[in-house]
Scaffold this motif. Structure first.
Motif, short mmCIF file in Angstrom:
data_model
loop_
_atom_site.label_atom_id
_atom_site.label_comp_id
_atom_site.label_asym_id
_atom_site.label_seq_id
_atom_site.Cartn_x
_atom_site.Cartn_y
_atom_site.Cartn_z
N ALA A 17 0.84 -1.20 0.00
CA ALA A 17 0.00 0.00 0.00
C ALA A 17 0.88 1.26 0.00
N ASP A 48 -6.69 10.55 -9.52
CA ASP A 48 -7.30 9.39 -10.17
C ASP A 48 -6.61 8.09 -9.75
N PRO A 49 -7.37 6.99 -9.67
CA PRO A 49 -6.78 5.71 -9.25
C PRO A 49 -5.60 5.25 -10.11
N TYR A 50 -5.61 5.58 -11.43
CA TYR A 50 -4.52 5.09 -12.28
C TYR A 50 -3.16 5.55 -11.79
N ARG A 52 -1.87 5.37 -8.98
CA ARG A 52 -1.21 4.39 -8.12
C ARG A 52 -0.29 3.50 -8.95
N ILE A 251 -9.52 -1.43 -8.68
CA ILE A 251 -8.96 -0.72 -7.53
C ILE A 251 -8.85 -1.61 -6.30
N TYR A 254 -5.32 -2.95 -6.35
CA TYR A 254 -4.16 -2.07 -6.51
C TYR A 254 -3.29 -2.15 -5.26
N GLY A 255 -1.99 -2.00 -5.49
CA GLY A 255 -1.05 -2.04 -4.37
C GLY A 255 -0.93 -3.42 -3.76
N PHE A 324 -5.15 11.69 -1.92
CA PHE A 324 -4.96 10.59 -2.87
C PHE A 324 -5.04 9.24 -2.15
N LEU A 325 -4.35 9.12 -1.02
CA LEU A 325 -4.38 7.85 -0.28
C LEU A 325 -5.80 7.56 0.20
N LEU A 328 -7.81 6.09 -2.58
CA LEU A 328 -7.50 4.68 -2.84
C LEU A 328 -8.22 3.77 -1.85
N GLN A 329 -8.53 4.30 -0.67
CA GLN A 329 -9.25 3.53 0.35
C GLN A 329 -10.75 3.68 0.20
#
Lengths: 344, 344
Positions: A17, A48-50, A52, A251, A254-255, A324-325, A328-329
């Motif tokens: 993460a 945006d998610p991309y 990451r 998503i 991701y990570g 941003f973080l 992502l959550q």
């Protein structure tokens, strides 16, 4: 001469993460524009998610951000100085200038925005890349037909919210999947989804499958895939013969998160074979040529309210990493924006 | 009046891998044909991987075989008695009469075969369902273009061998995957594959990926999927942008085997997104209307040797169960047939 400016750079590659330690807000000297270039003062930054994916040093559809380099991102800003014939100070324009409050960029890489059409930040959302992504997925990947059923994951996100509204306007039965009762209420009350499933309330793919079967009693003809994970696991067994899946994002994975969550591979493949499904990945960079068609169709829908949008705004570039973080959550709600500078 | 006959019925549903105990060869009284019906004496029975799915009581694209019922299967036989205007004793015909040495069937469900065109059993293979499946996958699902690279798994099987030869005739670079050096030699020497990978020699998906990268130096544009498992795991990372996968079968996973073998789901989905791949399942029953076009194109190729075929023949209906199980393990080589009765 230069301009005192600040930016956010990639300070470390995430291990799993992403964390605040992976991004650094720092001052820099922004140079003056050279021949053919423009100096842009950022007003809005899109998150945006991309992004990451760009933090990893892995083969992808785009070059990773280098360590110490400014994070990739699209902005809307005001032209401060121009040495390009198409731009003059005071113009509003959008381009991939990154997470920075000032940038020098070739004029050919900017697109001018008419502030009369809609609020300028919609060029980052409903009338920008996310909107074009939704429109392309619905019309050119899924190729939806009225009377059929569409499921959209991340249903209230920047892409999903447009996908759901476009499908609804075409006469489909639309089912959203979103995180939490507040988002679900917004999905049905504001975005016009016929039903919305709260994925927080579904323990696993099996529970999700039951919830989808309930909300889509005629089965699922189209799935607009933004998340992977248990939502995909729940959708796949509910697909109708000759159904289609547009793979736009994942998503949930991701990570390196939740890698065990999702359908087992043989189960996915078996459903794809026996139900004769089509799954197709797409990346919006292959579809930029559709932008004029998209704008012609969707801008009037935004103007008259058939397509509405919601924004999640964070103030100040220095707060972009945390925003941003949080996105992502799943902590965002609608199009995630950072207000970097004042309106002109 | 009736005819003394024998058949193979499903005696038990398999628990995991199918065994000889799940199938029973037994005598029965075959009735005389009623109005519009035909009595057919079986000469050839086709054995196909899809039959394994019919033994399970699971939702699939076709009804499962009931306990005590005759196993589903296509045959070629001789008309013994007819009460249908289109058929007369001595005619050769093909239909889904099942694992039986005599059957009564509606004339409308039979297709007459001209024994002058090719050996009559080719109606079960290269000029029958497997051939149509290969032709449909190559032309209507993958939609191959010359100069590109195709990988075919189960490359020497009834479907794969035709897919490889059709692609080769269209000017593609073709890479087969088959089990063992003998099959691989046949693939390159007789079927015209540019290269063949022995999957027995590849320990896992990673080794398979390296072997495919070596055999397909320009990457893989099309994958004709018959197996799943480690072959799929090896192919997926080698796919080129905008590649296509035709999902025709997944024999590696049938009967609940090797479920951990294959790509991890997030890895598949990520490749599909970032490389903008299309994967599409298909079942030949949706494509029967293409049969005349298929026959027009492929029958001349069989007649002049551009498409060759190989048969794996077992003598006697009583040996069909063992031959079937052997085929599921990869013990067959080419089109698997049972000779049930003598030529006319």
């Amino acid at each position: 001469m230069t301009t005192e400016a600040t930016r956010v750079v990639l300070s470390a590659r995430p291990q799993g993460a992403a964390t605040l330690d992976d991004l650094r807000h720092e001052p820099f000297e922004c140079p003056d524009p050279g021949d053919g270039q423009v100096l842009l003062r950022t007003i809005w930054l899109s998150l945006d998610p991309y992004m990451r994916g760009r933090m990893d040093d892995a083969k992808s559809y785009a070059t990773p951000v280098g360590l110490g380099e400014v994070m990739t991102g699209q902005t809307v800003g005001e032209v401060i100085a121009s040495r390009h014939k198409d731009f003059a100070p005071g113009d509003i324009a959008t381009g991939m200038t990154g997470w920075t409050d000032h940038a020098v960029i070739d004029g050919g890489e900017l697109r001018k925005i008419d502030p009369e059409v809609a609020p300028i930040q919609t060029a980052l959302g409903v009338l920008g890349m996310p909107g074009l992504t939704a429109w392309t997925g619905v019309n050119h990947i899924l190729r939806v037909e009225s009377g059929k059923t569409l499921v959209v994951s991340a249903a209230t996100g920047a892409v999903g919210s447009v996908a759901g509204q476009l499908a609804k306007a075409k006469g489909l039965h639309s089912v959203g999947v979103a995180g939490g009762p507040e988002k679900c209420a917004f999905a049905t009350d504001e975005l016009g989804y016929d039903a919305c499933i709260d994925h927080h309330a579904q323990a696993d793919g099996k529970a999700m499958a039951a919830a989808i079967a309930d909300a889509a009693s005629d089965g699922v003809d189209y799935y607009f895939e933004n998340v992977g994970g248990k939502t995909l696991a729940g959708v796949i067994g509910n697909m109708n013969d000759h159904g289609a899946i547009a793979i736009c994002g994942m998503i949930a994975w991701y990570g390196g998160k939740n890698l065990d969550e999702g359908p087992q591979m043989p189960m996915l493949w078996r459903n794809m074979l026996t139900r004769k499904l089509r799954a197709e990945g797409f990346i919006i960079y292959d579809h930029w040529h559709r932008f004029p068609d998209f704008l012609n169709e969707v801008a009037p829908m935004v103007a008259d309210g058939r397509v509405s949008y919601r924004e999640s705004v964070t103030e100040g570039l220095e707060n972009a990493p945390a925003a941003f973080l949080d996105m992502l959550q799943g902590g965002n709600f609608g199009k995630t924006l950072v207000r970097v500078g004042a309106d002109p």
